[in-house]
Scaffold this active site. Structure first.
Site, PDB file in Angstrom:
ATOM      1  N   ASP A  34       0.659  -1.216  -0.145  1.00 17.02           N
ATOM      2  CA  ASP A  34       0.083  -0.217  -0.042  1.00 17.02           C
ATOM      3  C   ASP A  34       0.631   0.966  -0.270  1.00 17.02           C
ATOM      4  O   ASP A  34       1.539   1.895   1.144  1.00 17.02           O
ATOM      5  CB  ASP A  34      -0.925  -0.267   1.371  1.00 17.02           C
ATOM      6  CG  ASP A  34      -2.179  -0.987   0.848  1.00 17.02           C
ATOM      7  OD1 ASP A  34      -2.634  -0.865   0.469  1.00 17.02           O
ATOM      8  OD2 ASP A  34      -2.284  -1.699   1.855  1.00 17.02           O
ATOM      9  N   ASP A 179     -10.397  -4.241  -1.625  1.00 18.78           N
ATOM     10  CA  ASP A 179      -9.790  -4.144  -0.541  1.00 18.78           C
ATOM     11  C   ASP A 179     -10.292  -3.384   0.525  1.00 18.78           C
ATOM     12  O   ASP A 179     -10.409  -2.200  -0.023  1.00 18.78           O
ATOM     13  CB  ASP A 179      -8.648  -3.845  -1.316  1.00 18.78           C
ATOM     14  CG  ASP A 179      -7.528  -2.955  -0.510  1.00 18.78           C
ATOM     15  OD1 ASP A 179      -7.718  -3.336   0.681  1.00 18.78           O
ATOM     16  OD2 ASP A 179      -6.631  -2.017  -1.340  1.00 18.78           O
TER      17      ASP A 179
HETATM   18  C1  DX5 Z   1      -6.735   1.115   2.572  1.00 13.25           C
HETATM   19  C2  DX5 Z   1      -5.573   0.188   1.905  1.00 13.25           C
HETATM   20  C3  DX5 Z   1      -6.259  -1.412   1.732  1.00 13.25           C
HETATM   21  C4  DX5 Z   1      -5.902  -1.353   3.078  1.00 13.25           C
HETATM   22  C5  DX5 Z   1      -6.175  -3.062   3.922  1.00 13.25           C
HETATM   23  O1  DX5 Z   1      -6.210   2.468   1.880  1.00 13.25           O
HETATM   24  O2  DX5 Z   1      -5.787   0.161   0.384  1.00 13.25           O
HETATM   25  O3  DX5 Z   1      -5.219  -2.668   1.428  1.00 13.25           O
HETATM   26  O4  DX5 Z   1      -5.001  -0.913   4.371  1.00 13.25           O
HETATM   27  O5  DX5 Z   1      -6.011  -3.570   4.745  1.00 13.25           O
HETATM   28  P1  DX5 Z   1      -7.148  -3.736   5.993  1.00 13.25           P
HETATM   29  O6  DX5 Z   1      -7.580  -5.550   5.440  1.00 13.25           O
HETATM   30  O7  DX5 Z   1      -7.065  -4.101   7.661  1.00 13.25           O
HETATM   31  O8  DX5 Z   1      -8.661  -2.842   5.986  1.00 13.25           O
HETATM   32 ZN    ZN Z   2      -5.090  -1.842  -0.464  1.00 10.63          ZN
END
Ligand code: DX5
Ligand code: ZN
Length: 219
Positions: A34, A179
């Site tokens: 990310d 996501d």
């Molecule tokens: C949010 C990100 C995601 C997120 C995933 O901006 O793109 O990939 O961090 O984490 P969880 O599963 O904790 O939502």
């Molecule tokens: Zn992400």
């Protein structure tokens, strides 16, 4: 069965190497990276993610799935392409016009990397239908981008269903990735809607047994 892309956003630096080994042993399909620039979203994770990509390039052959939450897309494509990711995804909302969109898609394709386009919860699926023949993955954000550990926005699930139907009707070869906020409790609905790749961060990283969590999410 769906594929699992484990977001390493919430992995602690001190435990990073061991955690990456453990995630690989637990049979994740991808490491989800990310990348945030402090502009498209408030946080800036670029330095940390570059460091994590360096570690990963030394310890694993598993594919990287790079999610760019940035404004200056072309520079970030160059910066992350050196790690030879399987997918680079950028945000539809970061593009000013169709020319730019096509140029960036081309930039990724020329490097033999699969192209993903992501849409935020308030962007309609209809806006990206005409670019589907040129890309490999659509990443549907199920939370607002910018942070891990948020709760999934239920209305986004309908977007997955709609997109799946369109892909099927038009005989396209595009994977749907979801996501944000996905966990053992809500994953069944996401899968039923037609998702091919599930991103999960905190629900894996905060669990005691990564293998069991990944198996539950994918089956
Ligand atoms: C949010 C990100 C995601 C997120 C995933 O901006 O793109 O990939 O961090 O984490 P969880 O599963 O904790 O939502
Ligand atoms: Zn992400």
């Amino acid at each position: 069965m769906v594929e699992i892309s484990t977001s390493i956003l919430s992995v602690k630096k001190e435990e990073a190497i061991q955690t990456f080994y453990d995630i690989e042993t637990a049979k994740t399909d991808y490491f989800h990276i990310d990348v945030m620039d402090g502009k498209f979203v408030n946080k800036n994770t670029n330095e940390l993610m570059l460091e994590y990509c360096d570690y990963l390039s030394n310890i694993t052959n598993l594919p990287l799935d790079v999610h760019l939450m940035v404004e200056d897309v072309p520079n970030f494509i160059e910066e992350y392409a050196i790690y030879k990711p399987n997918i680079i995804t950028f945000h539809y909302e970061a593009t000013k016009n169709e020319d730019e969109l096509k140029k960036w898609i081309q930039q990724i394709k020329e490097k033999n990397i699969r192209v993903g386009i992501s849409i935020k919860p308030n962007t309609k699926v209809e806006e990206i239908l005409k670019i589907l023949p040129y890309i490999h993955v659509v990443l549907i954000m199920t939370v607002e981008p910018g942070e891990g550990g948020q709760e999934l926005i239920p209305e986004t699930i309908e977007k997955i269903r709609k997109l799946k139907e369109y892909i099927y009707q038009n005989d396209l070869e595009v994977d749907i990735e979801a996501d944000g906020g996905i966990n053992k409790e809500n994953v069944a609905e996401i899968k039923q809607a037609g998702c091919d790749i599930i991103v999960a961060g905190t629900s894996i990283i905060n669990s005691k047994n990564y293998s069991e969590t990944i198996a539950t999410l994918s089956l």
